[in-house]
Design a protein around this motif. Structure first.
Motif, mmCIF file in Angstrom:
data_model
loop_
_atom_site.group_PDB
_atom_site.id
_atom_site.type_symbol
_atom_site.label_atom_id
_atom_site.label_comp_id
_atom_site.label_asym_id
_atom_site.label_seq_id
_atom_site.Cartn_x
_atom_site.Cartn_y
_atom_site.Cartn_z
ATOM 1 N N ALA A 65 0.942 -1.485 -0.156
ATOM 2 C CA ALA A 65 0.053 0.189 -0.021
ATOM 3 C C ALA A 65 0.926 1.288 -0.086
ATOM 4 C CB ALA A 65 -1.006 0.006 1.087
ATOM 5 N N GLU A 66 0.541 2.276 -0.834
ATOM 6 C CA GLU A 66 1.183 3.482 -0.657
ATOM 7 C C GLU A 66 1.239 4.158 0.586
ATOM 8 O OE1 GLU A 66 3.386 4.872 -2.317
ATOM 9 O OE2 GLU A 66 3.184 4.845 -4.438
ATOM 10 N N SER A 67 -0.036 4.148 0.989
ATOM 11 C CA SER A 67 -0.481 4.783 2.414
ATOM 12 C C SER A 67 0.279 4.119 3.559
ATOM 13 C CB SER A 67 -1.778 4.956 2.714
ATOM 14 O OG SER A 67 -2.077 5.734 4.000
ATOM 15 N N VAL A 68 0.923 4.665 4.590
ATOM 16 C CA VAL A 68 1.536 4.140 5.727
ATOM 17 C C VAL A 68 0.414 3.575 6.334
ATOM 18 C CG1 VAL A 68 2.696 4.453 7.892
ATOM 19 C CG2 VAL A 68 3.375 5.864 5.777
ATOM 20 N N HIS A 142 0.662 9.309 -5.900
ATOM 21 C CA HIS A 142 0.251 9.669 -4.633
ATOM 22 C C HIS A 142 0.076 8.728 -3.708
ATOM 23 C CE1 HIS A 142 0.626 13.661 -7.025
ATOM 24 N NE2 HIS A 142 -0.761 12.974 -7.979
ATOM 25 N N HIS A 143 0.280 9.329 -2.212
ATOM 26 C CA HIS A 143 -0.215 8.441 -1.115
ATOM 27 C C HIS A 143 -1.356 8.125 -0.749
ATOM 28 C CE1 HIS A 143 4.205 7.725 -0.045
ATOM 29 N NE2 HIS A 143 4.265 8.591 -0.956
ATOM 30 N N ARG A 144 -2.503 8.367 -1.504
ATOM 31 C CA ARG A 144 -3.937 7.817 -1.463
ATOM 32 C C ARG A 144 -4.013 6.576 -0.894
ATOM 33 N NH1 ARG A 144 -5.957 10.362 -6.989
ATOM 34 N NH2 ARG A 144 -5.288 12.708 -6.763
ATOM 35 N N LYS A 145 -5.002 6.440 -0.033
ATOM 36 C CA LYS A 145 -5.086 4.987 0.647
ATOM 37 C C LYS A 145 -5.408 3.857 -0.199
ATOM 38 C CE LYS A 145 -6.267 5.672 5.364
ATOM 39 N NZ LYS A 145 -7.063 5.042 6.530
ATOM 40 N N THR A 326 0.585 17.324 16.974
ATOM 41 C CA THR A 326 0.908 16.481 15.757
ATOM 42 C C THR A 326 0.448 15.081 15.937
ATOM 43 O OG1 THR A 326 2.589 16.009 14.133
ATOM 44 C CG2 THR A 326 3.206 15.905 16.422
ATOM 45 N N VAL A 327 0.249 14.510 14.644
ATOM 46 C CA VAL A 327 -0.255 13.086 14.667
ATOM 47 C C VAL A 327 1.012 12.472 13.458
ATOM 48 C CG1 VAL A 327 -2.073 11.283 13.894
ATOM 49 C CG2 VAL A 327 -2.734 13.590 14.895
ATOM 50 N N VAL A 328 1.202 11.334 14.241
ATOM 51 C CA VAL A 328 2.334 10.772 13.288
ATOM 52 C C VAL A 328 1.856 9.088 12.904
ATOM 53 C CG1 VAL A 328 4.729 10.009 12.862
ATOM 54 C CG2 VAL A 328 4.301 12.131 14.068
ATOM 55 N N SER A 329 1.847 8.904 11.930
ATOM 56 C CA SER A 329 1.650 7.177 11.584
ATOM 57 C C SER A 329 3.038 6.480 11.271
ATOM 58 C CB SER A 329 0.536 7.181 10.352
ATOM 59 O OG SER A 329 -0.522 7.553 10.933
ATOM 60 N N TYR A 330 3.501 5.703 12.179
ATOM 61 C CA TYR A 330 4.675 4.928 11.696
ATOM 62 C C TYR A 330 4.578 3.499 11.221
ATOM 63 C CZ TYR A 330 6.466 8.516 15.447
ATOM 64 O OH TYR A 330 6.751 9.515 16.200
ATOM 65 N N GLY A 331 4.981 3.451 10.102
ATOM 66 C CA GLY A 331 4.961 2.243 9.165
ATOM 67 C C GLY A 331 6.174 1.210 9.814
ATOM 68 N N THR A 343 9.121 3.805 7.770
ATOM 69 C CA THR A 343 8.743 5.234 7.082
ATOM 70 C C THR A 343 7.568 5.545 7.982
ATOM 71 O OG1 THR A 343 7.811 6.164 5.085
ATOM 72 C CG2 THR A 343 6.618 4.054 5.710
ATOM 73 N N PHE A 344 7.374 7.083 7.905
ATOM 74 C CA PHE A 344 6.185 7.518 8.710
ATOM 75 C C PHE A 344 5.852 8.756 7.860
ATOM 76 C CE2 PHE A 344 10.437 9.369 10.123
ATOM 77 C CZ PHE A 344 9.989 10.761 9.982
ATOM 78 N N CYS A 345 4.403 9.001 8.411
ATOM 79 C CA CYS A 345 3.591 10.072 7.896
ATOM 80 C C CYS A 345 2.963 10.915 8.951
ATOM 81 C CB CYS A 345 2.471 9.536 7.060
ATOM 82 S SG CYS A 345 1.326 10.738 6.214
ATOM 83 N N GLN A 346 3.446 12.423 8.812
ATOM 84 C CA GLN A 346 3.170 13.339 9.831
ATOM 85 C C GLN A 346 2.292 14.283 9.615
ATOM 86 O OE1 GLN A 346 6.607 15.334 11.735
ATOM 87 N NE2 GLN A 346 5.289 16.411 13.110
#
Length: 372
Positions: A65-68, A142-145, A326-331, A343-346
């Motif tokens: 998946a592109e999205s984390v 693009h990092h779409r779900k 802030t909100v961070v998603s950690y892959g 990787t991560f997305c903030q």
């Protein structure tokens, strides 16, 4: 530049145009539109470089998946690569990624959401083959779900660059690459502003890089614990690399950060030095303090943990310090007996946008005095 391992660098900002696999001849070819110019500064009539993999033994297609934050198992139907489809595949993707003999990328293959061996069988011991391996990610949009990242691994006897139907030496290619960037620098030096650029020229489509400001390394972030998240609602093993990452940055313990965020193509000491350069360079002045678990999931070799907290930004250019929610998603991925960050997305939600938001997050109050 003289080595096969230099090729990914020479493919910086390239576009993958097409792929051709010839199963009877055991060959695979990838065509890239590259940044190349004659050494004397004049334009090349043809900037395309072909990478040929000879005596192909294995081809693997792997998908993520592109999205984390997206579980691969919950993606809608995805378009899978097939050997017949690779006989001649038009791609035209300006965001491809290339690696050669990369243990780090082979780890991505091993832990992917899905792996299909299109030719040959996977190695018995699961280790990367000793023959040369070319990795090409052919879909990085693009990092779409709903988006899927599709990649190929081709293992063969050699990886050879060609241009105009003849072999291209890596040394010559490196000189052509350097000549292109020299022309780029001259182009921007001759244009005082982006408004005066000639967009018909290739150089005009690349934005010049600005010089990083010198960081004031004596500045100390707030003396608060960077990680205060309960593990009662999540597998504690998933939180360990995130804790090591955040606490290691605050303590400037780069070996700890390297263990949490490894690069399997370099040893831990080298990785620690890379991260030290990064975080005491262009990333200096921003620190994250995590306080609340939002969501977490785990399936097979992949996991994602989304945490909420505060990003503290030190005083820059005379501006006061800031503390924003802030909100961070950690892959995360499973590396042998432990989890590591890949990787991560903030993101930044509205800070204290509603009374109920503030009352539900009492940890926000501790930052009021930090920025006043």
């Amino acid at each position: 530049m003289e080595k096969i391992s230099d090729i990914p660098q020479l493919l910086h900002d390239t576009s993958l145009l097409s792929i051709e696999v010839d199963e009877p001849l055991r060959s695979a070819c990838f065509w890239f539109k590259c940044l190349r110019r004659n050494v004397d500064g004049s334009d090349l009539d043809d900037t395309i470089v072909e990478l040929r993999v000879t005596s192909v033994e294995r081809i693997a297609a792997y998908y993520d998946a592109e999205s984390v934050s997206q579980r691969f198992s919950e993606l809608p139907d995805i378009q899978l690569l097939a050997l017949d489809g690779l006989k001649q595949l038009e791609v035209d993707n300006p965001q491809c990624a290339v690696a050669i003999d990369s243990h780090d990328e082979y780890f991505n293959l091993e832990t992917a959401g899905r792996v299909d061996w299109l030719l040959g069988e996977p190695p018995v011991d699961s280790s990367m083959p000793t023959e040369q391996c070319l990795f090409v990610t052919i879909d990085t949009r693009h990092h779409r779900k709903s988006n899927v990242r599709s990649s190929l691994m081709i293992q063969g006897a050699s990886v050879e660059p060609w241009a105009g139907g003849v072999p291209l030496s890596i040394h010559e290619w490196g000189l052509q690459y350097s000549a292109w960037w020299k022309g780029w620098e001259q182009h921007w030096a001759a244009n005082e502003s982006a408004e005066s650029e000639d967009e018909s020229k290739e150089e005009g489509r690349f934005i010049p890089a600005g010089a990083d400001e010198t960081a004031v390394l004596s500045f100390e972030p707030p003396a608060k614990p960077p990680f205060l998240v309960s593990s009662s609602d999540v597998d504690g093993a998933l939180l360990e690399p995130i804790r090591d990452y955040l606490e290691g940055i605050i303590a400037r313990d780069w070996s700890r950060v390297a263990r949490a965020l490894p690069d399997l193509d370099v040893d831990m000491a080298s990785r620690a030095r890379e991260l030290e350069t990064q975080f005491l360079g262009h990333d200096f002045g921003r620190w994250v303090y995590q306080r609340q678990l939002d969501t977490a999931w785990k399936e097979r070799y992949q996991a994602c943990v989304t945490l909420r907290g505060v990003e503290f930004v030190g005083p820059l250019e005379g501006e006061p310090a800031e503390a924003n929610e802030t909100v961070v998603s950690y892959g995360l991925r499973r590396l042998r007996d432990r989890w590591v960050i890949r990787t991560f997305c903030q993101g930044w939600p509205a800070f204290g946008s509603a009374p109920e938001s503030a009352s539900a997050k009492p940890w926000l109050d501790e930052w009021v005095s930090t920025t006043t």
